[in-house]
Design an enzyme around this catalytic site. Structure first.
Site, PDB file in Angstrom:
ATOM      1  N   SER A 160       6.083 -19.130  40.768  1.00 39.72           N
ATOM      2  CA  SER A 160       4.638 -18.973  40.693  1.00 39.72           C
ATOM      3  C   SER A 160       4.077 -18.442  42.013  1.00 39.72           C
ATOM      4  O   SER A 160       4.452 -17.355  42.440  1.00 39.72           O
ATOM      5  CB  SER A 160       4.007 -20.300  40.270  1.00 39.72           C
ATOM      6  OG  SER A 160       2.688 -20.128  39.830  1.00 39.72           O
TER       7      SER A 160
ATOM      8  N   HIS B  14       5.507 -22.743  31.888  1.00 37.78           N
ATOM      9  CA  HIS B  14       5.407 -22.203  33.248  1.00 37.78           C
ATOM     10  C   HIS B  14       6.318 -22.939  34.231  1.00 37.78           C
ATOM     11  O   HIS B  14       6.888 -22.329  35.128  1.00 37.78           O
ATOM     12  CB  HIS B  14       3.949 -22.276  33.711  1.00 37.78           C
ATOM     13  CG  HIS B  14       3.713 -21.682  35.058  1.00 37.78           C
ATOM     14  ND1 HIS B  14       4.093 -20.397  35.400  1.00 37.78           N
ATOM     15  CD2 HIS B  14       3.122 -22.201  36.176  1.00 37.78           C
ATOM     16  CE1 HIS B  14       3.745 -20.147  36.655  1.00 37.78           C
ATOM     17  NE2 HIS B  14       3.156 -21.225  37.139  1.00 37.78           N
TER      18      HIS B  14
END
Length: 261
Positions: A91, A241
């Site tokens: 990320s 995610h």
């Protein structure tokens, strides 16, 4: 800025020529130890360094941009004699790793980017309630109390537990992270800067995406190919995610295979 580092490596030294170290970079509101599972796996055969990015974990605080954070990583790795390195970033950490590879390719032996593309994406502003900056801390706080304090602001349990780790508990509670600097930088963290024409990283690059995460989509592929012409993409079924949390075994297998190159 020199960042806090958690270093692990093989228990026994080898006479073979050492492979480049593996450097692990966490995401927004995370910290070095969030990638501990894969770090321990990789440390069986490689020198590994997990970093707290600025304003996170035990690292110093200050203004944020991906150029600044990439420079922090480069300075810290130079200090630890750990360049060139394989960079593994999730990320926000993935964007930081990409920026370092694009600006200083000589520092990056190979690049593994986890569930983020060179473009808009990461947390959304809706994931980060504005009330965090004005949270009124009681005189004493334990972990259960911290969870209860955050619950009205953050109903999502996974995000709430991640934020609890960024709180200072005990008799002088408060935020242990540079929350004001992080909140000021959120628009930058969610976006991706314009780069000079022709900018690219020619080294081996692997993107790993979670099947049910929105952050790497076909619309991102042209930018990925332009900036990282030799990239490959792996999708982990059923993962969101937080790929390394949702599918730790498969994630570690892919990371180990890539690190073996």
């Amino acid at each position: 800025m020199l960042l806090n580092v958690i270093e692990r490596g093989p228990e026994a030294s080898s006479d073979a020529r050492p492979l480049p170290p593996v450097v692990l970079l966490h995401g927004l509101f995370g910290r070095a130890r969030n990638l501990g599972f894969v770090q321990r796996r990789l440390a069986a055969t490689r020198r590994t360094l997990a970093l707290d990015l600025r304003n996170h974990g035990d690292s110093p605080h200050g203004p944020m941009s991906f150029q600044i954070m990439a420079d922090d990583v480069r300075e810290t790795l130079e200090h630890h004699n750990a360049l060139p390195a394989l960079l593994l970033g999730h990320s926000m950490g993935g964007k930081t790793a990409m920026m370092l590879a694009l600006r200083h390719p000589e520092c990056v032996q190979s690049l593994l980017v986890v569930d983020i593309a060179p473009g808009e994406g990461g947390f959304t502003r809706m994931d980060v309630p504005a009330g965090l900056e004005k949270l009124d801390f009681p005189p004493h706080l334990d972990r259960a109390g911290a969870d209860a304090l955050l619950h009205p602001l953050i109903p999502n349990e996974a995000i709430r537990q991640m934020m609890v780790q960024n709180m200072r508990l005990g008799d002088a509670p408060g935020w242990s992270i540079g929350l004001a600097d992080i909140m000021a930088a959120l628009p930058t963290i969610m976006s991706w800067p314009d780069l000079p024409p022709g900018t690219q990283y020619d080294g081996p690059t692997l993107f790993i995406r979670g099947e049910i995460s929105p952050y790497i989509q076909p619309k991102n592929y042209p930018a990925m190919r332009r900036l990282f012409p030799h990239y490959t993409l792996e999708t982990i079924s059923g993962a969101g995610h937080w790929v390394h949390v949702d599918a730790p075994k498969r994630f570690a297998e892919l990371a180990e295979a890539f690190a073996g190159k």
